[in-house]
Design an enzyme around this catalytic site. Sequence first.
Site, PDB file in Angstrom:
ATOM      1  N   SER A   1     -36.928 -28.520 -37.042  1.00 38.05           N
ATOM      2  CA  SER A   1     -37.991 -28.233 -36.065  1.00 38.05           C
ATOM      3  C   SER A   1     -37.450 -27.843 -34.704  1.00 38.05           C
ATOM      4  O   SER A   1     -36.294 -28.099 -34.368  1.00 38.05           O
ATOM      5  CB  SER A   1     -38.970 -29.396 -35.881  1.00 38.05           C
ATOM      6  OG  SER A   1     -39.595 -29.730 -37.099  1.00 38.05           O
TER       7      SER A   1
ATOM      8  N   SER B   1     -39.364 -26.663 -41.115  1.00 38.09           N
ATOM      9  CA  SER B   1     -39.112 -26.645 -39.674  1.00 38.09           C
ATOM     10  C   SER B   1     -40.438 -26.529 -38.930  1.00 38.09           C
ATOM     11  O   SER B   1     -41.137 -25.524 -39.046  1.00 38.09           O
ATOM     12  CB  SER B   1     -38.201 -25.463 -39.310  1.00 38.09           C
ATOM     13  OG  SER B   1     -37.771 -25.540 -37.977  1.00 38.09           O
TER      14      SER B   1
ATOM     15  N   ASP C   1     -42.167 -25.681 -35.810  1.00 39.41           N
ATOM     16  CA  ASP C   1     -41.771 -24.915 -34.628  1.00 39.41           C
ATOM     17  C   ASP C   1     -42.997 -24.631 -33.764  1.00 39.41           C
ATOM     18  O   ASP C   1     -43.899 -23.892 -34.171  1.00 39.41           O
ATOM     19  CB  ASP C   1     -41.091 -23.620 -35.063  1.00 39.41           C
ATOM     20  CG  ASP C   1     -39.925 -23.890 -36.010  1.00 39.41           C
ATOM     21  OD1 ASP C   1     -39.176 -24.844 -35.748  1.00 39.41           O
ATOM     22  OD2 ASP C   1     -39.784 -23.164 -37.010  1.00 39.41           O
TER      23      ASP C   1
END
Length: 390
Positions: free
Chosen positions: A257, A295, A297
């Site tokens: 992340s 991830s 984001d």
Amino acid sequence: MKVKVILTMGFVAFVATITNAQEKRGRARDFGVYTGILSTGKYNAITDVAGVKVGHTTLIKGDSVRTGVTAIIPHGGNVFQDKVPAAIYVGNGFGKSMGLSQIKELGNLETPILLTNTLNTPLVANALIDHMLLQPGNEQVKSVNAMVGETNDGGLNDIRGRHVRAEDVLKAINEAKEGMVSEGCVGAGTGTEALGYKGGIGTSSRVLPASKGGYTVGVLVQSNFGGVLQINGAPVGRELNNFYLMDKSKPYKADGSCMIIIATDAPLSDRNLERLAKRSYIAFGNVGAFSSNGSGDYAVAFSTYGKNRIPYQSKNKVRNIDDLNNDELSPLFMAVWEATEEALLNSLFMATDTNGNGREVKALPIKKTLEILKKYNALHQNTLPKAIEK
């Protein structure tokens, strides 16, 4: 030679192992690595936006606690009573952040933004709510939308231990300050990894020329993601033989992340703040990230512009705000791209080799990186026409 140093940081005493053979660290531009064409603010940090403060609590204890909290405070007043316009952009939604939906719905931010690790998010939010309820003027408040972002630092940190406590949160908030911002393995970046190396906290800023409004854009990142590192177009990760899918038989961090926090003093509505936040994703790709499946984001953008503040209680039924025309936004879009990219690079350049959970994650090797950048003519790209400054 390795030496063990006993340190005390606020509420936390810890033992850190330091290797004196590590390279001297510095920010990207200290080594001639420049991003873009715009000028930075005085500190080249998110705190170049007047009134914004940053504080960290760093937790390093034993051989498995490598985590912390980072606080970003929009202004020096009561943020709940004097909210700031804000927006969210979700690049990839694999995240456990708190407070996003109300910001998306109402277009404002009513608490400081706190960053931490994934499993500590609810505990940090609880401490932030306690803090806000105790602020003078909030005695009758019955609802608070706490904004807490996170990344998973479980590779180097005993994340299941949930070691961040309420006192750590309050320390980061209460010690937040303007001016220089600590980067690298501090606060919420203590245990993070990025692009095959040690990640962390990074920050940068850009100031528009007077002819374009003279506004400031500041960015702070918590980097913890995978990909193939690129710097100014140079294939650094490939040249260093350290990148995702290089060797399928060996584990390589692809998930993790990234939190991108954007502040500006430009008069923007939440709609245009969302447009600003989207442009940070250009920088995310430029450094070699690809937003893997795991991830989370996120970009969170807010404006400190005074007239656009949102009072908790108002006698006016109609709110009048200043909002730059769409045609005036392109310079700000460039500023957020440049500042985000440099902040991400600073998070790598300022990080140091870190041991935790029986692992060691090396910091970006600066000397070798500079040799690669020189090979690809990607250093000292800071000679500009004088017209840029006007």
